[in-house]
Write a protein that holds these residues in place. Structure first.
Motif, mmCIF file in Angstrom:
data_model
loop_
_atom_site.group_PDB
_atom_site.id
_atom_site.type_symbol
_atom_site.label_atom_id
_atom_site.label_comp_id
_atom_site.label_asym_id
_atom_site.label_seq_id
_atom_site.Cartn_x
_atom_site.Cartn_y
_atom_site.Cartn_z
ATOM 1 N N ASN A 98 1.021 -1.399 0.324
ATOM 2 C CA ASN A 98 -0.387 0.255 -0.554
ATOM 3 C C ASN A 98 0.665 0.997 -0.671
ATOM 4 O OD1 ASN A 98 -2.512 -1.129 -0.050
ATOM 5 N ND2 ASN A 98 -2.555 -1.325 1.942
ATOM 6 N N LEU A 99 2.267 1.093 0.627
ATOM 7 C CA LEU A 99 2.992 2.033 1.031
ATOM 8 C C LEU A 99 3.793 2.430 -0.435
ATOM 9 C CD1 LEU A 99 3.945 2.371 4.666
ATOM 10 C CD2 LEU A 99 2.477 3.065 3.659
ATOM 11 N N ASN A 100 3.585 1.177 -1.387
ATOM 12 C CA ASN A 100 5.064 1.777 -1.639
ATOM 13 C C ASN A 100 3.431 2.998 -2.867
ATOM 14 O OD1 ASN A 100 6.961 1.117 -1.575
ATOM 15 N ND2 ASN A 100 7.158 -1.417 -1.864
ATOM 16 N N THR A 101 2.492 1.957 -3.272
ATOM 17 C CA THR A 101 1.459 2.623 -4.224
ATOM 18 C C THR A 101 1.418 3.748 -4.218
ATOM 19 O OG1 THR A 101 0.202 -0.360 -3.820
ATOM 20 C CG2 THR A 101 -0.625 2.169 -5.555
ATOM 21 N N LEU A 102 1.059 4.272 -3.038
ATOM 22 C CA LEU A 102 1.155 5.499 -2.539
ATOM 23 C C LEU A 102 2.330 6.723 -3.319
ATOM 24 C CD1 LEU A 102 -0.611 5.787 1.325
ATOM 25 C CD2 LEU A 102 -1.439 5.846 -1.110
ATOM 26 N N VAL A 103 3.591 5.631 -3.283
ATOM 27 C CA VAL A 103 4.279 6.458 -3.448
ATOM 28 C C VAL A 103 4.048 6.568 -4.762
ATOM 29 C CG1 VAL A 103 7.061 6.594 -4.008
ATOM 30 C CG2 VAL A 103 6.147 6.337 -1.926
ATOM 31 N N LEU A 104 4.090 5.809 -5.825
ATOM 32 C CA LEU A 104 4.150 5.654 -7.318
ATOM 33 C C LEU A 104 2.690 6.092 -7.678
ATOM 34 C CD1 LEU A 104 4.359 1.730 -7.678
ATOM 35 C CD2 LEU A 104 6.304 3.613 -7.807
ATOM 36 N N ALA A 105 1.783 6.080 -7.336
ATOM 37 C CA ALA A 105 0.840 7.921 -6.842
ATOM 38 C C ALA A 105 0.710 8.768 -7.063
ATOM 39 C CB ALA A 105 -0.197 7.070 -6.325
ATOM 40 N N GLY A 106 2.659 9.238 -6.389
ATOM 41 C CA GLY A 106 2.129 10.301 -5.517
ATOM 42 C C GLY A 106 2.486 11.850 -4.966
ATOM 43 N N VAL A 107 0.905 10.555 -4.279
ATOM 44 C CA VAL A 107 0.709 10.839 -2.574
ATOM 45 C C VAL A 107 1.092 10.563 -2.229
ATOM 46 C CG1 VAL A 107 -1.705 10.476 -1.231
ATOM 47 C CG2 VAL A 107 -1.937 10.172 -3.978
ATOM 48 N N LYS A 108 2.608 9.626 -1.671
ATOM 49 C CA LYS A 108 3.125 9.392 -0.422
ATOM 50 C C LYS A 108 4.560 10.628 -1.536
ATOM 51 C CE LYS A 108 5.360 6.620 2.689
ATOM 52 N NZ LYS A 108 4.500 7.371 4.299
#
Length: 143
Positions: free
Chosen positions: A22-32
């Motif tokens: 989930n955290l990696n997905t947030l990074v890839l989406a530019g959210v994190k």
């Protein structure tokens, strides 16, 4: 020492499994665009705190390359002094600094390192440099 890929330090967010995915997905989406760690973890691993401009390899549960991020800011502050601006940039959906503190204190306690207001926290901001095709797919970490 933390693992290296292509000479770059790795960044493994959260714990393996659903949380890391989930955290990696947030990074890839530019959210994190930020993450927090305990200064004591750096000392325990004989690692230096990240430097602005340093590139890190975001990894999955198997230490495989997911993306490359570049550090844009680093600050070491007391747990009680982590700002709401920073907490929001972690992109994990916290609705207040109190919620962020509660969640992070609980996480670190579960990991065996309870925190107090005076615990030193490394606040790292970053930007996504490359992911998916291109640099990651070809193993080129310089993109």
């Amino acid at each position: 020492m933390w693992p290296r890929i292509g000479g770059l330090r790795t960044l493994d967010l959260g714990t393996p499994g659903e949380m890391r995915t989930n955290l990696n997905t947030l990074v890839l989406a530019g959210v994190k665009t930020a993450t927090a760690g305990l200064l004591s973890e750096y000392a325990g691993e004989n690692e230096d705190v990240e430097n602005v401009g340093e590139r890190l390899v975001l990894v999955d549960d198997h230490d495989a390359l997911v993306a490359v991020v570049e550090v844009t800011g680093v600050e070491v502050v007391r747990f009680a002094d982590v700002s709401w601006d920073f907490a929001r940039s972690e992109g994990e959906g916290d609705r207040s600094i109190e919620e962020w503190r509660e969640g992070h204190a609980g996480f670190w306690a579960r990991m065996g390192t309870p925190v107090t207001d005076d615990t030193e926290v490394v606040c790292v901001r970053f930007r996504l440099v490359s992911a998916g095709d291109g640099g990651i797919g070809t193993g080129d970490l310089s993109t």
